[in-house]
Design a protein around this motif. Sequence first.
Motif, PDB file in Angstrom:
ATOM      1  N   MET A 128      -8.364   2.760   6.813  1.00 35.52           N
ATOM      2  CA  MET A 128      -9.311   2.608   8.216  1.00 35.52           C
ATOM      3  C   MET A 128      -9.058   3.511   9.406  1.00 35.52           C
ATOM      4  O   MET A 128      -7.660   3.740   9.681  1.00 35.52           O
ATOM      5  N   ASP A 129      -9.713   4.443   9.879  1.00 31.31           N
ATOM      6  CA  ASP A 129      -9.776   5.183  10.809  1.00 31.31           C
ATOM      7  C   ASP A 129      -9.229   4.430  12.354  1.00 31.31           C
ATOM      8  O   ASP A 129      -9.948   3.722  12.269  1.00 31.31           O
ATOM      9  N   GLU A 130      -8.111   5.006  12.361  1.00 31.46           N
ATOM     10  CA  GLU A 130      -7.644   4.222  13.653  1.00 31.46           C
ATOM     11  C   GLU A 130      -7.645   5.416  14.756  1.00 31.46           C
ATOM     12  O   GLU A 130      -7.014   6.626  14.897  1.00 31.46           O
ATOM     13  N   THR A 131      -8.730   5.189  15.905  1.00 28.16           N
ATOM     14  CA  THR A 131      -8.917   6.376  16.795  1.00 28.16           C
ATOM     15  C   THR A 131      -8.544   5.535  18.438  1.00 28.16           C
ATOM     16  O   THR A 131      -8.408   3.952  18.449  1.00 28.16           O
ATOM     17  N   ALA A 132      -8.616   6.495  19.049  1.00 29.15           N
ATOM     18  CA  ALA A 132      -7.668   5.758  20.083  1.00 29.15           C
ATOM     19  C   ALA A 132      -9.313   5.037  21.053  1.00 29.15           C
ATOM     20  O   ALA A 132      -9.951   5.484  20.786  1.00 29.15           O
ATOM     21  N   ILE A 133      -8.182   3.500  21.613  1.00 27.88           N
ATOM     22  CA  ILE A 133      -9.463   2.724  22.463  1.00 27.88           C
ATOM     23  C   ILE A 133      -9.389   3.128  23.915  1.00 27.88           C
ATOM     24  O   ILE A 133      -7.576   2.727  23.914  1.00 27.88           O
TER      25      ILE A 133
END
Length: 164
Positions: free
Chosen positions: A1-6
């Motif tokens: 899963m791609d963990e992008t900054a929220i």
Amino acid sequence: MDETAIDPAVFRRVLGNYPTGVTVITAAGEDGQPIGMVVGTFTSVSLDPPLVGFLPDKRSSSWPMIEKAGHFCVNVLARDQLALCAQLAKSGPDKFSGVDYALSDHGLPVLEGTMVSIECSLHAVQEAGDHWFVTGLVVNLESRRDADPMLFHKGSYGGFSANS
């Protein structure tokens, strides 16, 4: 899963679309004085054993005192208790000034006029980002009055209206 900054502002705005109930977690301090904090993150956790949970902010000044007490009461607020909610959301030693409550058989402050009271012994505390995930083992619970629950939704307090 791609963990992008929220973006935290986006996170808060989007999750603000999910309404939550409003509770006040109370306990008795070492000096016998009531301690309390307003919480919108209360949930049922388990039937066997009977566990409930809530998530206090790590910056809370009330949570360490409640944790030290080892027991707490979840007071579920009704829609008509907005003034009580606002008073108990304040910081400082006078937050319980003029607040009506009674001590339960377990020595916990139970706020007058609440819909439900759930008395617990502290079961576990786990780290959850910038909050703690607290679970309590239910030792007593009571429906106190039938009323419209207080809800928090999109940054405002309100109530629930059932479709007829």
